[in-house]
Write a protein that holds these residues in place. Structure first.
Motif, PDB file in Angstrom:
ATOM      1  N   VAL A  17      -7.692   3.085 -16.309  1.00  0.00           N
ATOM      2  CA  VAL A  17      -8.697   2.282 -15.970  1.00  0.00           C
ATOM      3  C   VAL A  17      -8.059   1.033 -15.171  1.00  0.00           C
ATOM      4  O   VAL A  17      -8.864   0.771 -14.203  1.00  0.00           O
ATOM      5  CB  VAL A  17      -9.569   1.541 -17.321  1.00  0.00           C
ATOM      6  CG1 VAL A  17     -10.444   0.443 -17.214  1.00  0.00           C
ATOM      7  CG2 VAL A  17     -10.306   2.813 -17.873  1.00  0.00           C
ATOM      8  N   PHE A  18      -6.931   0.705 -15.621  1.00  0.00           N
ATOM      9  CA  PHE A  18      -6.374  -0.395 -14.827  1.00  0.00           C
ATOM     10  C   PHE A  18      -6.055  -0.246 -13.273  1.00  0.00           C
ATOM     11  O   PHE A  18      -6.446  -0.997 -12.483  1.00  0.00           O
ATOM     12  CB  PHE A  18      -5.256  -0.868 -15.532  1.00  0.00           C
ATOM     13  CG  PHE A  18      -4.377  -1.936 -14.933  1.00  0.00           C
ATOM     14  CD1 PHE A  18      -4.598  -3.076 -14.949  1.00  0.00           C
ATOM     15  CD2 PHE A  18      -3.326  -1.577 -14.093  1.00  0.00           C
ATOM     16  CE1 PHE A  18      -4.129  -4.332 -14.268  1.00  0.00           C
ATOM     17  CE2 PHE A  18      -2.606  -2.604 -13.341  1.00  0.00           C
ATOM     18  CZ  PHE A  18      -3.176  -4.038 -13.640  1.00  0.00           C
ATOM     19  N   VAL A  19      -5.415   1.206 -13.215  1.00  0.00           N
ATOM     20  CA  VAL A  19      -5.065   1.467 -11.885  1.00  0.00           C
ATOM     21  C   VAL A  19      -6.509   1.695 -11.003  1.00  0.00           C
ATOM     22  O   VAL A  19      -6.913   1.041  -9.860  1.00  0.00           O
ATOM     23  CB  VAL A  19      -4.382   2.798 -11.949  1.00  0.00           C
ATOM     24  CG1 VAL A  19      -4.188   3.269 -10.524  1.00  0.00           C
ATOM     25  CG2 VAL A  19      -3.027   2.436 -12.449  1.00  0.00           C
ATOM     26  N   ALA A  20      -7.587   2.447 -11.644  1.00  0.00           N
ATOM     27  CA  ALA A  20      -8.563   2.564 -10.963  1.00  0.00           C
ATOM     28  C   ALA A  20      -9.439   1.369 -10.730  1.00  0.00           C
ATOM     29  O   ALA A  20     -10.024   1.340  -9.657  1.00  0.00           O
ATOM     30  CB  ALA A  20      -9.495   3.646 -11.818  1.00  0.00           C
ATOM     31  N   GLY A  21      -9.570   0.555 -11.531  1.00  0.00           N
ATOM     32  CA  GLY A  21     -10.296  -0.719 -11.401  1.00  0.00           C
ATOM     33  C   GLY A  21      -9.615  -1.411 -10.269  1.00  0.00           C
ATOM     34  O   GLY A  21     -10.414  -2.166  -9.528  1.00  0.00           O
ATOM     35  N   LEU A  22      -8.277  -1.542 -10.029  1.00  0.00           N
ATOM     36  CA  LEU A  22      -7.618  -2.221  -9.224  1.00  0.00           C
ATOM     37  C   LEU A  22      -7.953  -1.638  -7.862  1.00  0.00           C
ATOM     38  O   LEU A  22      -8.166  -2.214  -6.726  1.00  0.00           O
ATOM     39  CB  LEU A  22      -6.002  -2.032  -9.280  1.00  0.00           C
ATOM     40  CG  LEU A  22      -5.137  -2.890  -8.299  1.00  0.00           C
ATOM     41  CD1 LEU A  22      -5.274  -4.554  -8.557  1.00  0.00           C
ATOM     42  CD2 LEU A  22      -3.646  -2.483  -8.621  1.00  0.00           C
ATOM     43  N   GLU A  23      -7.742  -0.405  -7.875  1.00  0.00           N
ATOM     44  CA  GLU A  23      -8.335   0.240  -6.541  1.00  0.00           C
ATOM     45  C   GLU A  23      -9.833  -0.019  -5.868  1.00  0.00           C
ATOM     46  O   GLU A  23      -9.851  -0.310  -4.771  1.00  0.00           O
ATOM     47  CB  GLU A  23      -8.243   2.095  -6.851  1.00  0.00           C
ATOM     48  CG  GLU A  23      -8.808   2.805  -5.485  1.00  0.00           C
ATOM     49  CD  GLU A  23      -7.487   3.457  -4.619  1.00  0.00           C
ATOM     50  OE1 GLU A  23      -6.424   3.357  -5.390  1.00  0.00           O
ATOM     51  OE2 GLU A  23      -7.747   3.588  -3.544  1.00  0.00           O
ATOM     52  N   ILE A  24     -10.716  -0.022  -7.057  1.00  0.00           N
ATOM     53  CA  ILE A  24     -11.945  -0.307  -6.510  1.00  0.00           C
ATOM     54  C   ILE A  24     -11.969  -1.841  -6.101  1.00  0.00           C
ATOM     55  O   ILE A  24     -12.753  -2.165  -4.946  1.00  0.00           O
ATOM     56  CB  ILE A  24     -13.071  -0.109  -7.820  1.00  0.00           C
ATOM     57  CG1 ILE A  24     -12.970   1.369  -8.011  1.00  0.00           C
ATOM     58  CG2 ILE A  24     -14.370  -0.755  -7.581  1.00  0.00           C
ATOM     59  CD1 ILE A  24     -13.617   1.778  -9.381  1.00  0.00           C
ATOM     60  N   LEU A  25     -11.475  -2.627  -6.776  1.00  0.00           N
ATOM     61  CA  LEU A  25     -11.493  -4.198  -6.560  1.00  0.00           C
ATOM     62  C   LEU A  25     -11.045  -4.262  -5.297  1.00  0.00           C
ATOM     63  O   LEU A  25     -11.415  -5.060  -4.462  1.00  0.00           O
ATOM     64  CB  LEU A  25     -10.605  -4.730  -7.632  1.00  0.00           C
ATOM     65  CG  LEU A  25     -10.787  -6.357  -7.466  1.00  0.00           C
ATOM     66  CD1 LEU A  25     -12.069  -6.785  -8.173  1.00  0.00           C
ATOM     67  CD2 LEU A  25      -9.595  -7.110  -8.223  1.00  0.00           C
ATOM     68  N   LEU A  26     -10.030  -3.802  -4.867  1.00  0.00           N
ATOM     69  CA  LEU A  26      -9.284  -4.062  -3.601  1.00  0.00           C
ATOM     70  C   LEU A  26     -10.117  -3.628  -2.549  1.00  0.00           C
ATOM     71  O   LEU A  26     -10.231  -4.016  -1.244  1.00  0.00           O
ATOM     72  CB  LEU A  26      -7.804  -3.250  -3.598  1.00  0.00           C
ATOM     73  CG  LEU A  26      -6.791  -3.967  -4.431  1.00  0.00           C
ATOM     74  CD1 LEU A  26      -5.417  -3.157  -4.158  1.00  0.00           C
ATOM     75  CD2 LEU A  26      -6.285  -5.416  -4.039  1.00  0.00           C
ATOM     76  N   ARG A  27     -10.743  -2.168  -2.670  1.00  0.00           N
ATOM     77  CA  ARG A  27     -11.487  -1.875  -1.602  1.00  0.00           C
ATOM     78  C   ARG A  27     -12.859  -2.817  -1.331  1.00  0.00           C
ATOM     79  O   ARG A  27     -13.260  -3.038  -0.291  1.00  0.00           O
ATOM     80  CB  ARG A  27     -12.083  -0.215  -2.192  1.00  0.00           C
ATOM     81  CG  ARG A  27     -11.127   0.627  -1.847  1.00  0.00           C
ATOM     82  CD  ARG A  27     -11.566   1.928  -2.543  1.00  0.00           C
ATOM     83  NE  ARG A  27     -10.503   3.216  -2.335  1.00  0.00           N
ATOM     84  CZ  ARG A  27     -10.429   3.692  -1.246  1.00  0.00           C
ATOM     85  NH1 ARG A  27     -10.867   3.526  -0.229  1.00  0.00           N
ATOM     86  NH2 ARG A  27      -9.263   4.534  -1.327  1.00  0.00           N
ATOM     87  N   VAL A  28     -13.383  -3.090  -2.561  1.00  0.00           N
ATOM     88  CA  VAL A  28     -14.712  -3.860  -2.651  1.00  0.00           C
ATOM     89  C   VAL A  28     -14.467  -5.191  -1.935  1.00  0.00           C
ATOM     90  O   VAL A  28     -15.370  -5.646  -1.118  1.00  0.00           O
ATOM     91  CB  VAL A  28     -15.245  -3.923  -3.830  1.00  0.00           C
ATOM     92  CG1 VAL A  28     -16.371  -5.137  -3.986  1.00  0.00           C
ATOM     93  CG2 VAL A  28     -16.013  -2.742  -4.364  1.00  0.00           C
ATOM     94  N   ALA A  29     -12.975  -5.830  -2.385  1.00  0.00           N
ATOM     95  CA  ALA A  29     -12.915  -7.178  -1.850  1.00  0.00           C
ATOM     96  C   ALA A  29     -12.545  -7.048  -0.211  1.00  0.00           C
ATOM     97  O   ALA A  29     -12.164  -8.342   0.315  1.00  0.00           O
ATOM     98  CB  ALA A  29     -12.130  -7.921  -2.789  1.00  0.00           C
ATOM     99  N   ASN A  30     -12.135  -5.740   0.004  1.00  0.00           N
ATOM    100  CA  ASN A  30     -11.703  -5.659   1.414  1.00  0.00           C
ATOM    101  C   ASN A  30     -10.197  -6.429   1.505  1.00  0.00           C
ATOM    102  O   ASN A  30      -9.975  -6.997   2.681  1.00  0.00           O
ATOM    103  CB  ASN A  30     -12.792  -5.980   2.228  1.00  0.00           C
ATOM    104  CG  ASN A  30     -12.795  -4.832   3.614  1.00  0.00           C
ATOM    105  OD1 ASN A  30     -11.807  -4.231   3.675  1.00  0.00           O
ATOM    106  ND2 ASN A  30     -13.654  -5.169   4.546  1.00  0.00           N
ATOM    107  N   VAL A  31      -9.379  -6.118   0.666  1.00  0.00           N
ATOM    108  CA  VAL A  31      -8.149  -6.958   0.719  1.00  0.00           C
ATOM    109  C   VAL A  31      -7.351  -6.256   1.761  1.00  0.00           C
ATOM    110  O   VAL A  31      -7.120  -4.966   1.693  1.00  0.00           O
ATOM    111  CB  VAL A  31      -7.448  -6.890  -0.591  1.00  0.00           C
ATOM    112  CG1 VAL A  31      -5.932  -7.577  -0.614  1.00  0.00           C
ATOM    113  CG2 VAL A  31      -8.194  -7.755  -1.708  1.00  0.00           C
ATOM    114  N   PRO A  32      -6.620  -6.926   2.696  1.00  0.00           N
ATOM    115  CA  PRO A  32      -5.804  -6.189   3.844  1.00  0.00           C
ATOM    116  C   PRO A  32      -4.737  -5.641   3.060  1.00  0.00           C
ATOM    117  O   PRO A  32      -3.691  -6.190   2.016  1.00  0.00           O
ATOM    118  CB  PRO A  32      -5.604  -7.345   4.831  1.00  0.00           C
ATOM    119  CG  PRO A  32      -5.735  -8.597   4.084  1.00  0.00           C
ATOM    120  CD  PRO A  32      -6.733  -8.317   3.022  1.00  0.00           C
TER     121      PRO A  32
END
Lengths: 289, 285
Positions: B53-68
């Motif tokens: 959940v942690f890794v998947a959440g991080l992945e989604i968060l980074l994609r959604v927030a469009n972090v470079p």
């Protein structure tokens, strides 16, 4: 058995309280032993001019209040301690270091916690570089007798206090010493376990005929076990009195409620409190002085 | 020495000597041996689920927030770099492991031997302990530039730094172990006529072993830190050097992959000593 020991301490060529009557050889003589400990704040005077003769096969209890030097005396007998003055002689040889014919049982069992029960019993053989195989049958028999069969692989922390002390008794008897020194071995056990252990020790003593010197601060325990109870005074430890105990054997826990048993308890407690022996009024009937 | 027995009043209920009570444990050993990672399959599943959940959440968060990617690469990119470029990291992993292993072996052996010797001579111990403390508290990475200046960019300065970080750490913990003299156990061995050497091997060493293992574990983790630090400061190779290399080129997926490798090494060290402790020092807990 000598009937009376009226003096506070007896100093003589023979030492004190020699039960020469039955002609048994003397296994251990303690001659005019004194001990001062050097401590950071001065010195502790633990023992003062104490003499004692212990014939072969006797069960003797050394009794006294805390800090009266009874453990010190025992450690002197074992050769673990040097005495400041006097000497201890075992089978004719002065004790200056631990000797193979003496076995010691310590307070709180003193098992090595990183060894299982069987390995703990092997410990003396490893230190003495003795081959344990010829003793294996003996050890198995002892383990059986004290009721530890099937627990050989258990670690000490998995055993109750009583079981640990049983293991330490087996460890001591395993290599068959003539003299067994016991330093308040059951002090940490509950009263029921203590009774059990006392019965066990009596049984082992009656079967093996070893000379046992048993230090305790428990008056009933001393009377229950001993042929003679040696009472020491508070620090410095001097001989207050030696009580011969003529109760028949094997002794039972029920005996400890008999009037004559309680009479001796009172006399001994009185001796410990006052530092010297005064006979209490005799009971009607068979009470001994 | 067995002679301490001769003048010791035979009551063992109070701790012997004032220092005994000040048993400074860097690691709480009993906590370490009593907690298990997962006691049942249910717990194991829960632990894994939280990680997923942690890794998947991080992945989604980074994609959604469009972090470079130069700020924080996606976990999936890090994973791809870790497996895809492992061939690039492997030689450097080897270099780091070699420096760590050699430096650790030297430091640990010296630390244990010194602890065993010094605790036999309280006076020598009093004199040496402040210097050992100095070595423990000074970050040994600070020495690396100096050593590089004298010895060049080879592995020698890093091995020395690792030894200097490991040795005192192992020593100070082992010394705590060796100082725990249980007079009753020594008396027991003496009553069978044990020699000083037998007492050391059969009583003092086993008694000290749990603390020695703690020292070895803390030492290994400090050794890893120092090895990587030394590579960052003064080396052309090793995982520490790769961190500098990839960050200077803004290859953040590779950078993070190296960090994952380092984290895995740390965890493996911990798990290894956890197992060693369970195997050899479980009587302590």
């Amino acid at each position: 058995m000598v009937e009376t020991q009226p003096q506070r301490r007896t100093i003589g060529a023979n030492g004190a309280g020699a039960p020469e009557a039955d002609g048994r050889p003397i296994t251990m003589s303690v001659r005019h032993v004194s001990k001062h400990y050097k401590t950071g704040t001065g010195s502790v005077h633990a023992l003062e001019d104490l003499s004692l003769e212990i014939p072969q096969g006797e069960f003797i209890c050394i009794l006294g209040p805390s800090g009266c030097g009874k453990s010190t005396l025992l450690w002197g007998m074992s050769g673990l301690h040097d005495m400041t003055a006097g000497e201890v002689i075992v089978n004719g040889t002065p004790v200056t270091e631990p000797r193979p014919e003496i076995g010691m049982i310590f307070q709180d069992a003193n098992l090595l916690p990183w060894r299982n029960l069987w390995q703990n019993i092997q410990f003396p053989f490893e230190i003495k570089k003795l081959d344990p195989r010829p003793f294996e049958g003996r050890i198995r028999g002892l383990i059986d007798e004290v009721g530890l069969a099937g627990f050989e692989k258990k670690m000490p922390r998995e055993l109750s206090g009583g079981m640990q002390q049983r293991a330490s008794i087996v460890r001591c008897l395993s290599y068959d010493p003539d003299v067994i020194l016991m330093d308040e071995p059951f002090g940490a056990l509950d009263a029921f376990t203590r009774d059990e252990m006392n019965l066990l020790i009596q049984k082992i003593w009656m079967e093996t005929g070893k000379t046992i010197i048993f230090v305790t601060h428990n008056v009933s325990e001393a009377i229950f076990l001993a042929d003679r109870v040696v009472v020491l005074t508070p620090r410095p430890g001097r001989l207050a009195h030696i009580f011969p105990i003529d109760l028949p054997r094997p002794r039972t826990v029920d005996m400890t409620f008999e009037p004559e048993f309680i009479h001796v308890v009172k006399e001994i407690k009185n001796t410990i409190e006052t530092g010297r022996y005064t006979p209490l009024p005799k009971l009607t009937g068979a009470a001994r002085s | 020495m067995a002679s301490e027995l001769r003048e010791a009043i035979p009551t063992f209920n109070q701790p012997q000597g004032g220092e005994e009570s000040a048993d400074v444990d860097i690691t709480n050993w009993s906590a370490l041996t009593s907690t298990s990672f997962a006691r049942s399959w249910g717990e194991a599943v829960a632990i894994v689920a939280v990680a997923v959940v942690f890794v998947a959440g991080l992945e989604i968060l980074l994609r959604v927030a469009n972090v470079p990617a130069y700020t924080m690469p996606l976990p999936s990119e890090i994973g791809a770099a870790l497996f895809g470029n492992f061939g690039l990291f492997a030689p450097h992993l080897g270099v780091t492991l070699r420096v760590l292993a050699i430096g650790y072996a030297i430091g640990a052996v010296i630390g244990i031997v010194l602890a065993g010797l010094i605790t036999q001579f309280p006076f020598a111990e009093k004199i040496i302990t402040p210097y050992i403390l100095l070595l423990v508290t000074t970050p040994m990475i600070a020495l690396v530039p100096l050593l590089v200046q004298k010895m060049g960019f080879g592995p020698a300065p890093r091995i020395i730094a690792v030894s200097l970080a490991v040795g005192p750490m192992v020593m100070i913990n082992s010394a705590t172990g060796f100082r725990r003299t249980d007079l009753a156990k020594i008396a027991l061995a003496r009553s069978y006529g044990a020699t000083t050497m037998q007492i050391f091997r059969q009583v003092r060493f086993p008694l000290a072993l749990p603390m020695i293992i703690v020292g070895l574990m803390v030492g290994a983790i400090f050794g890893l830190l120092t090895a990587v630090g030394a590579e960052i400061v003064g080396s052309g190779e090793g995982l520490g050097n790769r961190l500098m290399f990839y960050s200077s080129r803004i290859q953040m997926a590779n950078f993070w992959a190296v960090i994952v490798i380092l984290a895995a090494m740390g965890i493996l060290i911990y798990v290894f000593f956890y197992w060693v402790g369970k195997r050899w020092a479980s009587w302590q807990a």
